[in-house]
Design an enzyme around this catalytic site. Structure first.
Site, short mmCIF file in Angstrom:
data_model
loop_
_atom_site.label_atom_id
_atom_site.label_comp_id
_atom_site.label_asym_id
_atom_site.label_seq_id
_atom_site.Cartn_x
_atom_site.Cartn_y
_atom_site.Cartn_z
N ASP A 1 0.83 -1.21 0.00
CA ASP A 1 0.00 0.00 0.00
C ASP A 1 0.87 1.26 0.00
O ASP A 1 2.01 1.23 0.44
CB ASP A 1 -0.83 0.11 1.29
CG ASP A 1 -1.79 -1.03 1.45
OD1 ASP A 1 -2.14 -1.64 0.45
OD2 ASP A 1 -2.17 -1.26 2.62
N1 URA Z 1 -1.24 -5.82 4.14
C1 URA Z 1 -1.68 -4.55 4.08
O1 URA Z 1 -2.66 -4.20 4.72
N2 URA Z 1 -0.99 -3.68 3.32
C2 URA Z 1 0.11 -4.02 2.62
O2 URA Z 1 0.69 -3.17 1.94
C3 URA Z 1 0.55 -5.35 2.69
C4 URA Z 1 -0.14 -6.23 3.47
#
Ligand code: URA
Length: 234
Positions: free
Chosen positions: A102
């Site tokens: 993310d």
């Molecule tokens: N889980 C999440 O919530 N975000 C990420 O970027 C990776 C795993």
């Protein structure tokens, strides 16, 4: 060789994603538009994508990046945000990230020209463990953690069993190490939302046994041969 495999070997993306280049009408062979996924490419064919010639890469490149928060994992962003590509601008290859982190997540991201490795590491069937360092606000009960360990329903599908270890707990925050074997959208954040906990910090620290260390935020290095072999066989 099938057109999507050929494009993947040119380092454009994974085989699955390369299908879109064909169906979107971006590929020509010998100047002729091809849109069928059953198209075969033969030795000596002149293949272009968006008008640019592409050729299979002889030697693939594998990079480990310590992604900082505030970067998206796509080649370009509609909202004009910084992308991980901005961090590897000095590389001449057409690298793409394997999977995604993310915008607000930091840590270990592999970028490569190898579409087959990308398929292998992201295919749900292979259940590659990914370990995250997580900080949540306040405390958390073992009962709630057991709920997450056993699997919860996200988007109508139960998450696979996962490993969760508390590594530090104060009255203000709890640090945990979480290992999941899936890569569902915002999975770790949504798991904690399920038990009404806000993830204040999230960093991927390992993919299988491959650990992130020795890189400052935004820095990258090439993987060595044994690391690449490990990922090909994990
Ligand atoms: N889980 C999440 O919530 N975000 C990420 O970027 C990776 C795993």
């Amino acid at each position: 060789m099938r057109i999507n495999k050929y494009l993947a070997e040119c380092g454009l993306s994974s085989r699955r994603k390369c299908e879109a280049y064909v169906t979107e009408g971006r590929v020509k062979i010998g100047g002729k538009l091809v849109t069928s996924l059953s198209t075969e490419v033969h030795d000596g064919d002149f293949v272009t994508v968006d008008g640019e010639r592409v050729k299979p890469i002889k030697k693939h490149v594998y990079i480990m990046l310590n992604k900082p928060k505030g970067y998206v994992c796509t080649a370009s962003d509609d909202l004009g945000r910084k992308t991980v590509m901005d961090l590897i601008k000095d590389r001449p290859e057409r690298l793409f990230p394997i999977g995604r982190l993310d915008y607000d997540t930091e840590g270990l991201l592999i970028l490569t020209t190898d579409g087959d490795l990308s398929n292998r590491l992201t295919h749900p069937r292979n259940e590659i463990p990914k370990t995250y360092s997580v900080r949540i606000e306040g405390g958390v009960s073992e009962e709630d953690l057991d709920t997450l360990r056993g699997g919860i329903v996200l988007d109508g599908v139960k998450t696979k069993k996962c490993r969760i270890k508390v590594t530090e707990a104060t009255s203000e925050a709890t640090k945990l190490e979480v290992t999941i074997t899936e890569g569902r959208n915002r999975q770790v954040r949504r798991m904690f939302e399920h038990i009404n906990k806000h993830v204040a910090f999230l960093k991927r620290v390992a993919i299988g046994e491959l650990k992130l260390h020795g890189l400052n935020r935004g820095e990258y290095r090439e993987l060595n041969e044994s690391e690449v072999n490990y990922l090909k066989n994990v």
